[in-house]
Design an enzyme around this catalytic site. Structure first.
Site, PDB file in Angstrom:
ATOM      1  N   LYS A 212       1.269  12.138   5.059  1.00 52.80           N
ATOM      2  CA  LYS A 212       1.608  11.081   6.019  1.00 52.80           C
ATOM      3  C   LYS A 212       2.090   9.831   5.304  1.00 52.80           C
ATOM      4  CE  LYS A 212      -1.329   8.213   7.203  1.00 52.80           C
ATOM      5  NZ  LYS A 212      -1.747   6.824   6.886  1.00 52.80           N
TER       6      LYS A 212
ATOM      7  N   LYS B 101       0.837  -1.201   0.000  1.00 49.41           N
ATOM      8  CA  LYS B 101       0.000   0.000   0.000  1.00 49.41           C
ATOM      9  C   LYS B 101       0.871   1.249   0.000  1.00 49.41           C
ATOM     10  CE  LYS B 101      -3.552   2.724   0.254  1.00 49.41           C
ATOM     11  NZ  LYS B 101      -4.465   2.807   1.403  1.00 49.41           N
TER      12      LYS B 101
END
Length: 305
Positions: A246, A177
């Site tokens: 992030k 991911k």
């Protein structure tokens, strides 16, 4: 062993993605109990779906067969699992924990190891695609973990998705991911700069896309995703800039840990850090376009927008 729909599922984290995913579980007839650090989010979800509300992660874990989390960052995962009041203190050793958050693989493995010491099995299963797909039950899951554990919870994941990819042991889902988001972030940042270069040269966004359709630069973000949103001057919230930043930071940290130099990633990080500051709660694709628009003094949009 497949889990029937009478099994009880806990869901932690009812943000833009979580509430859609959890909603599909209630629609499928699962008995669902929820918790969110923002009580109003849990209350709104319960009012809409009939789900129960737990007082905290430990209470939630004590009563479920499967606990799922979709929270913003690695510290949040550690908090809901290993800290005081976390899942590890539920007293229930007979449930499976599925983390769908986008975090680093090291945290996934460390949390999984700690939970395993008290008998709780874990897989990491971050999500591909966006809010609309979460609500429609058509996301992609990238799963890391033991095949037999995945087999047990596969029917639950199928309710929320159109595709389940088992990519390796625990932590592999989180790793792939981050790689995918790192790639997507770089593509979007490059598109913004390429369009600014083209538009300032007298071309149109439409012309640039048309050529891309015919050449090796064709990609879904430029040719499908941005035309449906940012190129129409639609900057409504979606995947927020702060979350994109992030994910970029996590990918860069992973590169550092593995000894992989990522100079292009560092440059992309600077873009997202600026977007995070300027547009902290807005769609990150649109934010990058607007950031580059302002710096280049031009509009990166379709005609009439």
């Amino acid at each position: 062993m497949n889990m029937p729909a009478n099994k009880k599922i806990g869901f932690i984290g009812l943000g833009a993605m979580g509430r859609g995913l959890a909603g599909n579980l209630t629609k499928a007839g699962y008995d669902v109990v929820v918790w969110d650090r923002m009580p109003a989010a849990a209350e709104a979800f319960a009012a809409r779906t009939g789900a129960q509300i737990a007082a905290g992660p430990a209470e939630l874990g004590a009563q479920v067969d499967v606990a799922i989390s979709m929270v913003p960052d690695a510290p949040d995962v550690r908090s809901i699992t290993l800290e005081a009041g976390g899942l590890i203190e539920s007293g229930n050793k007979d449930f499976i924990y599925i983390d769908m958050s986008t975090i680093d693989p090291t945290t996934s493995r460390e949390v999984g190891s700690a939970l395993a010491e008290v008998g709780i099995k874990m897989i990491d299963s971050p999500v591909g695609r966006g809010v609309a797909e979460a609500e429609a039950g058509t996301v992609t899951f990238m799963v890391g973990g033991e095949p037999d554990v995945l087999s047990e919870v596969r029917p639950i994941l199928e309710v929320m998705s159109s595709e389940i990819l088992h990519v390796g042991p625990l932590g592999a889902g989180s790793a792939i991911k981050l790689v995918n988001n790192f790639l997507g972030g770089g593509i979007i940042a490059t598109i913004a700069e390429a369009l600014a270069l083209g538009v300032k040269s007298g071309l149109t966004v439409e012309q640039i896309i048309d050529l891309s359709d015919r050449t090796g630069t064709f990609n879904k973000i430029l040719n499908t995703v941005l035309p449906s949103k940012a190129f129409l001057a639609d900057y409504t919230p979606g995947f927020a800039s702060r979350l994109a930043a992030k994910d970029q930071r996590l990918a860069l940290k992973l590169g550092s840990d593995l000894g992989v130099e990522l100079p292009v990633g560092d440059a992309v990080m600077a873009r997202y850090a600026a977007c995070e500051e300027a547009f902290p709660d807005e769609d990150y694709m649109g934010s990058v376009m607007r950031l580059v628009e302002k710096q280049a003094g031009t509009k990166l949009r379709f005609k009439g927008h």
